[in-house]
Design an enzyme around this catalytic site. Structure first.
Site, PDB file in Angstrom:
ATOM      1  N   GLY A 105      51.275 -31.003  22.150  1.00  0.00           N
ATOM      2  CA  GLY A 105      50.581 -31.744  21.100  1.00  0.00           C
ATOM      3  C   GLY A 105      49.185 -32.118  21.509  1.00  0.00           C
ATOM      4  N   THR A 106      48.260 -31.226  21.276  1.00  0.00           N
ATOM      5  CA  THR A 106      46.894 -31.476  21.701  1.00  0.00           C
ATOM      6  C   THR A 106      45.998 -30.410  21.106  1.00  0.00           C
ATOM      7  OG1 THR A 106      45.477 -31.785  23.607  1.00  0.00           O
ATOM      8  CG2 THR A 106      47.055 -30.045  23.758  1.00  0.00           C
TER       9      THR A 106
END
Lengths: 274, 293
Positions: A48-49
């Site tokens: 998640g980035t």
């Protein structure tokens, strides 16, 4: 290749990693969250980035957001995802933040040892190979590291001089390239980068494209957000821009769009009156 | 009707439950299955049409009928054919609203797992002269539901002498899809209408109005480009070229999108389709422009 002391450390660390990961609070590997159970995700959501890096005539530019998420909780809104390794090498990280922080330190230590022993810096490709081989014993475990190594190779004893970009991940992938974006926000960033990245960009243009790409990704991706970090690596080493809050960017753009809409509506009403 | 023959309705018991309101209109696809109501509710204004959700019969019509109404809603899906490959909305479709109307664009690749089943599919289909729908999800389901929707809209137009609004169309479609929630029906449609309205309807039950939608595996790539350049005050040419660019970027990065791009422009005068363009040419032009060739 590692000294015996190093091996022991590695073994104990490995045990801790395997057990600790289950309880790891700062894990970025959220389970795939679908909007509904019946519709499968088009691609698995993980990492998640949003991080990105590309090469151009002025060196390498690396950019990343700063949101550290943990299954829907923003664990830290001001994390650092771009970690400098030495003066001419920077790595963008994605995956489990604990794993990335640890492996960045291990890599930095190994590169420093290499430099002391051989009197020259290890090239970016060599660093990528080293990291990839160090991660290999953990293939199949829950270790999750996806890093892009952005560096400038050069110096008197080096054969090649110039920017270099490598993508290394704990599956064993090791790729050289000129443009990479990693993470759940990467598709949004890729389309912006594909539009604008060329070799002959100036440094300012490159920075503005990188900022825009991260901004668009943070706009659409829930797991990316907060700030954007930009690092520029050139022959003189890496330089870091001060962190920018993307909230300001969002409001600036919103203001601009409503103003445009008002202008067009004003024109329309003027025409209607006529 | 052809659809009636395909669904083997003549032989099914539904035929006997047929409640004709008038001989001209055909209720063959209407399920007079009362969904647990005591008797069909009728509205005087609707020319005695029973106010029920229109449910087309499924493959095994007889077993469908034998099931009591309550058990249907317990989440037991009817016997369906197992999917040969996992569905993942392998496509890129987009739609957005601007001052000159609505633009709908899509790629033309139909994929089945890793195979490109058809490189020249039409993912944007007109419903009537001022409404166009982009489809994503299972190709078969989308084709069927577009036909059903077209038919229902036409029937409404004949009965009430006016076109159903886009929100009404979306609501109708959403209610028609509702009984299939939880089954393998996979449909994600964006209704693009003349009144500068854009509504996304999907088989999970979502029904959302918005100014910009992109659906499919290539949608994140398209969103990046669209968010950047989209503004209300674009001219027609700029909007068209933005839509083309967005689909192009998505097809470049996404494996399940590709081949050509279809573009529809919907205004108050109706929809207008641009000639289909092969994105291979666009790719070479772009590489040359950026000096990478």
């Amino acid at each position: 290749m590692l000294q015996s002391q190093g091996n022991e450390v590695l073994v104990t660390v490995a045990d801790d990693l395997v057990t600790a990961d289950k309880n790891s609070l700062s894990s970025l590997t959220a389970p795939p969250l679908a909007s509904s159970q019946s519709v499968p995700l088009p691609f698995p959501m993980s990492h998640g980035t949003t991080t990105l890096a590309f090469m151009f005539q002025g060196g390498v530019l690396a950019a990343a957001d700063t949101r550290s998420s943990c299954s829907g909780l923003v664990a830290c809104p001001a994390a650092q995802k771009i970690l400098p390794i030495h003066s001419h090498l920077v790595s963008t990280t994605s995956g489990t933040s604990a794993d990335c922080a640890l492996w960045k330190r291990i890599l930095a230590r190994e590169l420093r040892l290499y430099q002391l022993r051989h009197g020259r810096r290890l090239s970016t490709g060599g660093a990528a190979k080293l990291l990839s081989h160090m991660l290999h014993p953990f293939k199949g475990t829950k270790l999750c590291v996806a890093a892009t190594l952005c560096g400038w190779d050069g110096g008197e004893k080096q054969s090649f001089s110039g920017p270099r970009l490598f993508y290394v991940c704990s599956d064993g992938t090791r790729l050289q390239g000129s443009l990479f974006s990693v993470g759940s926000g990467s598709p949004y960033a890729y389309s912006i980068l594909d539009q604008g990245v060329e070799w002959k960009l100036t440094v300012d243009e490159a920075i503005s494209i990188a900022r825009e790409a991260v901004y668009r990704a943070t706009h659409r991706d829930a797991y990316s957000g907060n700030f954007v970090d930009i690092y520029h690596i050139s022959s003189k080493g890496w330089t870091r821009r001060s962190r920018e809050d993307l909230k300001e960017e969002y409001y600036r753009e919103k203001e601009k769009r409503t103003k445009e809409k008002r202008d067009v509506a004003g024109l329309d009403s003027v025409c209607a009156e006529k | 009707m052809a659809l009636e023959d395909i669904c083997n309705l003549r032989n099914s018991c539904l035929h006997q439950n047929w409640l004709p309101a008038s001989p001209a209109t055909s209720f063959l696809m209407t399920d007079c299955y009362n969904l647990g109501l005591k008797g069909p509710k009728k509205s005087q204004r609707n020319n005695e049409v029973p106010l029920q959700f229109f449910i087309p019969p499924l493959l095994n019509s007889t077993s469908f009928l034998n099931r009591s109404p309550s058990s249907y809603f317990q989440g037991n899906p009817p016997v369906t054919v197992r999917r040969p490959f996992p569905l993942s909305h392998g496509t890129t479709t987009l739609g957005f609203v601007f001052q000159g109307g609505v633009i709908a664009a899509a790629d033309t690749r139909a994929s089945a797992g890793g195979l490109v089943a058809c490189p020249e599919v039409e993912k944007i289909n007109p419903i009537h002269s001022h409404l166009v729908v982009t489809s994503s999800g299972s190709g078969a389901d989308c084709m069927l539901w577009e036909r059903i929707l077209t038919r229902e809209i036409r029937l409404y137009q004949l009965r009430h002498k006016r076109c159903l609004s886009i929100s009404g169309t979306a609501k109708l479609l959403s209610f028609m899809l509702h009984p299939f929630k939880g089954t393998d029906v996979c449909v994600a449609l964006t209704l693009c209408g003349w009144d500068k309205e854009l509504i996304y309807v999907c088989s999970d039950g979502a029904r959302l109005q918005g100014n910009i939608f992109s659906v499919g595996s290539g949608s994140p790539y398209a969103y990046g480009v669209l968010d950047r350049e989209l503004s209300w005050s674009l001219s027609n040419e700029e909007a068209i070229s933005l839509a083309r660019e967005a689909v192009f970027r998505a097809t470049h990065r996404d494996a399940y999108s590709g081949n050509n791009v279809d573009l529809f422009h919907i205004t108050a005068q109706g929809w207008h389709q641009r000639k289909r363009e092969n994105l291979k040419e666009e790719y070479y032009r772009d590489m040359k422009k950026r000096g990478l060739f």
